[in-house]
Design a protein around this motif. Sequence first.
Motif, PDB file in Angstrom:
ATOM      1  N   ALA A 139       0.890 -11.501 -11.475  1.00 41.62           N
ATOM      2  CA  ALA A 139       1.059 -11.394 -12.932  1.00 41.62           C
ATOM      3  C   ALA A 139       2.172 -10.331 -13.100  1.00 41.62           C
ATOM      4  CB  ALA A 139      -0.069 -10.586 -13.453  1.00 41.62           C
ATOM      5  N   PHE A 140       2.558  -9.423 -12.428  1.00 40.75           N
ATOM      6  CA  PHE A 140       3.658  -8.465 -12.799  1.00 40.75           C
ATOM      7  C   PHE A 140       5.142  -9.164 -12.351  1.00 40.75           C
ATOM      8  CE2 PHE A 140       7.099  -5.849 -10.579  1.00 40.75           C
ATOM      9  CZ  PHE A 140       7.157  -4.952 -11.650  1.00 40.75           C
ATOM     10  N   ALA A 155       0.800  -1.343   0.070  1.00 38.88           N
ATOM     11  CA  ALA A 155       0.022  -0.190  -0.054  1.00 38.88           C
ATOM     12  C   ALA A 155       0.941   1.170  -0.069  1.00 38.88           C
ATOM     13  CB  ALA A 155      -0.881  -0.077   1.149  1.00 38.88           C
ATOM     14  N   GLY A 156       2.283   1.229   0.141  1.00 38.99           N
ATOM     15  CA  GLY A 156       3.094   2.341   0.189  1.00 38.99           C
ATOM     16  C   GLY A 156       3.282   3.105   1.206  1.00 38.99           C
ATOM     17  N   ILE A 157       3.790   2.299   2.453  1.00 36.13           N
ATOM     18  CA  ILE A 157       4.066   2.925   3.551  1.00 36.13           C
ATOM     19  C   ILE A 157       5.434   3.368   3.477  1.00 36.13           C
ATOM     20  CG2 ILE A 157       5.014   0.519   4.578  1.00 36.13           C
ATOM     21  CD1 ILE A 157       4.037   1.807   7.367  1.00 36.13           C
ATOM     22  N   VAL A 158       6.389   2.752   2.699  1.00 34.48           N
ATOM     23  CA  VAL A 158       7.864   3.047   2.464  1.00 34.48           C
ATOM     24  C   VAL A 158       7.759   4.540   1.576  1.00 34.48           C
ATOM     25  CG1 VAL A 158       9.929   2.778   1.392  1.00 34.48           C
ATOM     26  CG2 VAL A 158       8.656   0.871   2.728  1.00 34.48           C
ATOM     27  N   ALA A 189       6.144   1.081  -3.219  1.00 33.59           N
ATOM     28  CA  ALA A 189       4.714   0.255  -3.506  1.00 33.59           C
ATOM     29  C   ALA A 189       5.062  -0.244  -4.777  1.00 33.59           C
ATOM     30  CB  ALA A 189       3.694   1.341  -3.572  1.00 33.59           C
ATOM     31  N   ALA A 190       5.947   0.470  -5.835  1.00 31.66           N
ATOM     32  CA  ALA A 190       6.033  -0.048  -6.962  1.00 31.66           C
ATOM     33  C   ALA A 190       7.030  -1.435  -6.945  1.00 31.66           C
ATOM     34  CB  ALA A 190       6.854   1.036  -7.896  1.00 31.66           C
ATOM     35  N   ALA A 191       8.048  -1.384  -6.149  1.00 34.85           N
ATOM     36  CA  ALA A 191       8.865  -2.457  -5.850  1.00 34.85           C
ATOM     37  C   ALA A 191       8.096  -3.755  -5.304  1.00 34.85           C
ATOM     38  CB  ALA A 191      10.113  -2.040  -5.174  1.00 34.85           C
ATOM     39  N   GLY A 235      13.732   1.346 -12.969  1.00 25.82           N
ATOM     40  CA  GLY A 235      13.320   2.701 -12.409  1.00 25.82           C
ATOM     41  C   GLY A 235      12.722   2.476 -10.929  1.00 25.82           C
ATOM     42  N   HIS A 236      12.696   1.304 -10.441  1.00 24.95           N
ATOM     43  CA  HIS A 236      12.153   1.002  -9.120  1.00 24.95           C
ATOM     44  C   HIS A 236      13.167   0.105  -8.431  1.00 24.95           C
ATOM     45  CE1 HIS A 236       8.382   2.608 -10.762  1.00 24.95           C
ATOM     46  NE2 HIS A 236       8.317   1.875 -11.762  1.00 24.95           N
ATOM     47  N   PRO A 237      14.133   0.688  -7.825  1.00 25.84           N
ATOM     48  CA  PRO A 237      15.272  -0.226  -7.288  1.00 25.84           C
ATOM     49  C   PRO A 237      14.682  -0.796  -5.954  1.00 25.84           C
ATOM     50  CG  PRO A 237      15.499   2.226  -7.373  1.00 25.84           C
ATOM     51  CD  PRO A 237      14.634   2.116  -8.055  1.00 25.84           C
ATOM     52  N   TYR A 238      14.928  -1.965  -5.728  1.00 26.09           N
ATOM     53  CA  TYR A 238      14.345  -2.822  -4.822  1.00 26.09           C
ATOM     54  C   TYR A 238      15.149  -2.540  -3.551  1.00 26.09           C
ATOM     55  CZ  TYR A 238      11.617  -6.241  -2.304  1.00 26.09           C
ATOM     56  OH  TYR A 238      10.886  -7.038  -1.333  1.00 26.09           O
TER      57      TYR A 238
END
Length: 425
Positions: A104-105, A76-79, A94-96, A263-266
Amino acid sequence: MRILVVGSGGREHALVWALARSPQAPTLFTAPGNPGTEALGTNVPIEATDTAALQTFAAKEAIDLTIVGPEQPLVAGIVDAFRTAGLPIVGPTAAAARLEGSKAFAKEFMQRYRIPTATYRTFDGDAFDEAAAYVHAEGAPLVVKASGLAAGKGALVCATEEEALAALQRIMVDRAFGAAGDRVVIEEFMTGEEASVFALTDGEHYVVTVPAQDHKRAADGDTGPNTGGMGAYAPAPVVTGGVLTRVCRKIIEPTLAGMAEEGHPYTGILYCGLMIADGQPRVVEYNCRLGDPEAQVVLPLLQNDLADVFMKTAEGALSGVHLRMGQEAAACVVMASGGYPGPYATGKPITGLEDAAANGALVFHAGTARTADELVTDGGRVLGVTALGATLKAALDRAYSSVGSIHFDEAQYRTDIGRKGLARL
Ligand code: AMP
Ligand code: GLY
């Protein structure tokens, strides 16, 4: 140092326990926590999913570092929210976190970067006929999965085509997993032995913990329904040095490089759920957090100052950090409420924890509650009875003898935790 751990299960109790051992003697807060974490710090009555309230708390209480246990707040994007507010936190954006939040992603990502996994196809949640045609074309066995978060229950292993069609019916037509079924993954059934490997990463550098094995099925002999996990042990001998090297080269490194390239470093903890056959690991699933109960065996084996390691993870300073494992083994037997993962009763008094501790066990709380004068059951998985030992056998013996001294009405646990590991040693 002031550290906030988000969550309330056995994993979070193990995290708080491990942080409490830090020579920095951090002040520990857990939101919302459980009676186990209460004994080691302060429980804060904020739900793990209430990002706004957690952020306000962290700012007001000058929290130096927040560590998130469960997946829901991460997906949900807490980070993202904490970073925007300048609050240090361990976890992926959230993107990572889509690596867990969208199967699916994750599958499409693995295909793009040639990361070994089961062959698959994805379908829109309303494409029943197309999905059914794929089932007929592929034939059984197959695994049918709701793409979104489904508390570990969204993967349906189907031995026959009829079962696969029934699984599609449940996800797509009955909407048993709600919006998690808006997309569906159908994949090849992989054979082999499962294991979990965790990487801590700052987006660029990473370290891996000792590999663990979970026991997902409710009953002995890997029978019964899938659960959150009924026990674990580490190290898992199925992950030999050679297998671990392949996990790093063929899975973790291309995953981190691919996420960075997109563009979404984990950042945070990357959980690789693996199927290993003939020494070759393939990804069953990614999770964006530590496993539970795996955390209960992995964390006690780490000799590092974990407050320091997690701080360096959040600060992008993992370069040069090496995880030190003890030479021992750890085993965890989950004691669950009778009926779990189906319906179960709560409020049953729990006794014998002092005896288990005197026996050398670490008893991590998961579904417990404290009433005015006693500890009672308050969830499906109630306790994680963990023990260390010089060998896996010694750890298991101590865990099981400790289980024997703990009592609550209708307690249910597996009697074969670690058996696959013992067979390999
Ligand atoms: P997941 O929710 O994707 O982790 O799946 C839960 C459990 O289902 C896994 O731990 C496996 O035991 C089983 N499973 C999932 N996918 C597969 C697969 N492709 N082949 C065999 N077993 C699988
Ligand atoms: N033990 C499996 C999980 O944490 O997802």
